[in-house]
Design a protein around this motif. Sequence first.
Motif, PDB file in Angstrom:
ATOM      1  N   THR A 102      31.996  47.231  34.073  1.00 31.65           N
ATOM      2  CA  THR A 102      31.532  46.317  33.032  1.00 31.65           C
ATOM      3  C   THR A 102      31.308  44.905  33.559  1.00 31.65           C
ATOM      4  O   THR A 102      31.052  43.989  32.777  1.00 31.65           O
ATOM      5  CB  THR A 102      32.542  46.263  31.865  1.00 31.65           C
ATOM      6  N   GLU A 121      32.655  42.311  30.292  1.00 36.06           N
ATOM      7  CA  GLU A 121      32.142  42.344  28.927  1.00 36.06           C
ATOM      8  C   GLU A 121      33.117  41.763  27.917  1.00 36.06           C
ATOM      9  O   GLU A 121      32.710  41.225  26.897  1.00 36.06           O
ATOM     10  CB  GLU A 121      31.787  43.780  28.528  1.00 36.06           C
ATOM     11  N   ASP A 122      34.419  41.854  28.198  1.00 41.80           N
ATOM     12  CA  ASP A 122      35.417  41.334  27.256  1.00 41.80           C
ATOM     13  C   ASP A 122      35.584  39.820  27.339  1.00 41.80           C
ATOM     14  O   ASP A 122      36.419  39.239  26.665  1.00 41.80           O
ATOM     15  CB  ASP A 122      36.757  42.039  27.437  1.00 41.80           C
ATOM     16  N   GLY A 123      34.794  39.175  28.183  1.00 37.74           N
ATOM     17  CA  GLY A 123      34.824  37.719  28.291  1.00 37.74           C
ATOM     18  C   GLY A 123      35.682  37.170  29.409  1.00 37.74           C
ATOM     19  O   GLY A 123      35.651  35.970  29.676  1.00 37.74           O
ATOM     20  N   THR A 124      36.460  38.012  30.065  1.00 37.43           N
ATOM     21  CA  THR A 124      37.274  37.525  31.181  1.00 37.43           C
ATOM     22  C   THR A 124      36.393  37.334  32.405  1.00 37.43           C
ATOM     23  O   THR A 124      35.351  37.958  32.549  1.00 37.43           O
ATOM     24  CB  THR A 124      38.427  38.492  31.511  1.00 37.43           C
TER      25      THR A 124
END
Length: 101
Positions: free
Chosen positions: A62, A83-86
């Motif tokens: 991702t 994708e989770d912003g990390t």
Amino acid sequence: MKKLIFAAVLSLGSLTAFAQDAEEAQADATEVVAAAQDDFSEIAVEELPEAVTAAVAKNYPTATINKAYVNEAKQFKLEVSLEDGTSGTLYADENGNWIEQ
């Protein structure tokens, strides 16, 4: 008695010298790592070797590579986001092997 005191003082002096050498070696190692990290030049993500992009895709499916850097040893510094912003930084050699920094 004089010999015993002399031996104790000599031992203490030797331990102090060893501790200073260990501290200097640690400081030198830290400087080498910092210098190695500073020697990276930015490159276009499209210029990355296929092995590096394949390693990112395999291990971080991702992830998006935002910026890429290379040094003289053909080691790559990759700024990636998931994708989770990390986000984070990865290091790899030209064959796609991960390097711990």
